[in-house]
Design a protein around this motif. Structure first.
Motif: not given
Length: 263
Positions: A148-167
């Motif tokens: 819901k709110q991307p965090i600097d230097n957590l690019v993997f978490s910002n990207a991959m966890r959104l895939a989980v939410v859509g799935w």
């Protein structure tokens, strides 16, 4: 509130420490039959011993690296040797490594995808048919405030966890008619070993101390403190119960109000 979880078979992933451990312990306290897994054999067996000591309830440990499908297959075989089903699946594979975008190559991206998305997808794919057969199930994915709110230097978490939410939203739409709910918990700053490591990494990069980093994080949280693993676990247990049967396809923030968005 009586959650009526004593008859349920529960699989909690990433349960050797932190949120996963607290979640497994709370399910054991409720009388559920609990299987726990993590990649480190010594640590997951120690976690099972600790839960037995504190709850007087036995949980079954199994070492498995969830980024490897063959190890998930072994975990499933183990579960089927002990139980005929899994009623509640808690997908929790731990967080991918922190870092800036250009620090990582394509192999790093694949590893992060396998850890964060493929693990949840493959394990769910193996267990979901049994839930459909019994017309009841709970799938709960532990994600992060980053969806819901991307965090600097957590690019993997910002990207991959959104895939989980859509799935997860897709699954909730398809399998709601089968008595199966699928939800995500977007965790905020929870006092865990991972958070301490993230603080150390941030402190080193910024020439600060870990205490400075923690204080900065806390200043952004309206309740004025970090969360505890138990506070996430209690939400997991509620979503796993009959009481939450009308909640599905949602991503619930448990973050002390840190997410500044409306939703």
């Amino acid at each position: 509130m009586e959650l009526n979880l004593s008859s349920k078979v529960v699989l909690v992933c990433g349960a050797s420490q932190g949120i996963g451990f607290a979640t497994a312990r709370e399910f054991a306290n409720e009388g559920a039959s609990v299987i726990i897994c993590s990649r480190n054999k010594k640590r997951i067996e120690q976690a099972a011993k600790q839960i037995l000591q504190t709850t007087n309830k036995t949980v079954l440990p199994f070492p498995a690296d969830l980024s490897r499908t063959n190890e998930i297959d072994a975990l499933i075989s183990f579960i089927h040797s002990k139980f005929s089903r899994v009623d509640v699946l808690v997908n929790n594979a731990g967080g991918p490594p922190p870092g800036a975008y250009l620090e990582f190559d394509q192999q790093d991206w694949k590893a992060a995808f396998d850890l964060t998305f493929t693990s949840a997808n493959y394990l769910t794919h193996q267990l979901l048919p049994g839930m459909v057969d019994q017309q009841w199930g709970r799938i709960i994915n532990l994600t992060s405030i980053t969806v819901k709110q991307p965090i600097d230097n957590l690019v993997f978490s910002n990207a991959m966890r959104l895939a989980v939410v859509g799935w997860a939203k897709t699954l909730s739409n398809q399998f709601g008619k089968d008595g199966i709910t699928v939800n995500n918990i977007a965790t905020g700053r929870i006092r865990t070993e991972r958070l301490s490591k993230l603080a150390e990494t941030s402190a080193k990069a910024q020439g600060m101390t870990s205490d400075d980093i923690f204080n900065g994080w806390i200043s952004q949280i309206p309740v004025g403190r970090l969360g505890t693993p138990e506070e996430i676990a209690w939400m997991v247990l509620y979503l796993a119960s009959e009481k939450a049967g009308f909640i599905t396809g949602t991503t619930i923030s448990v973050d002390g109000g840190e997410n500044k968005g409306i939703f």
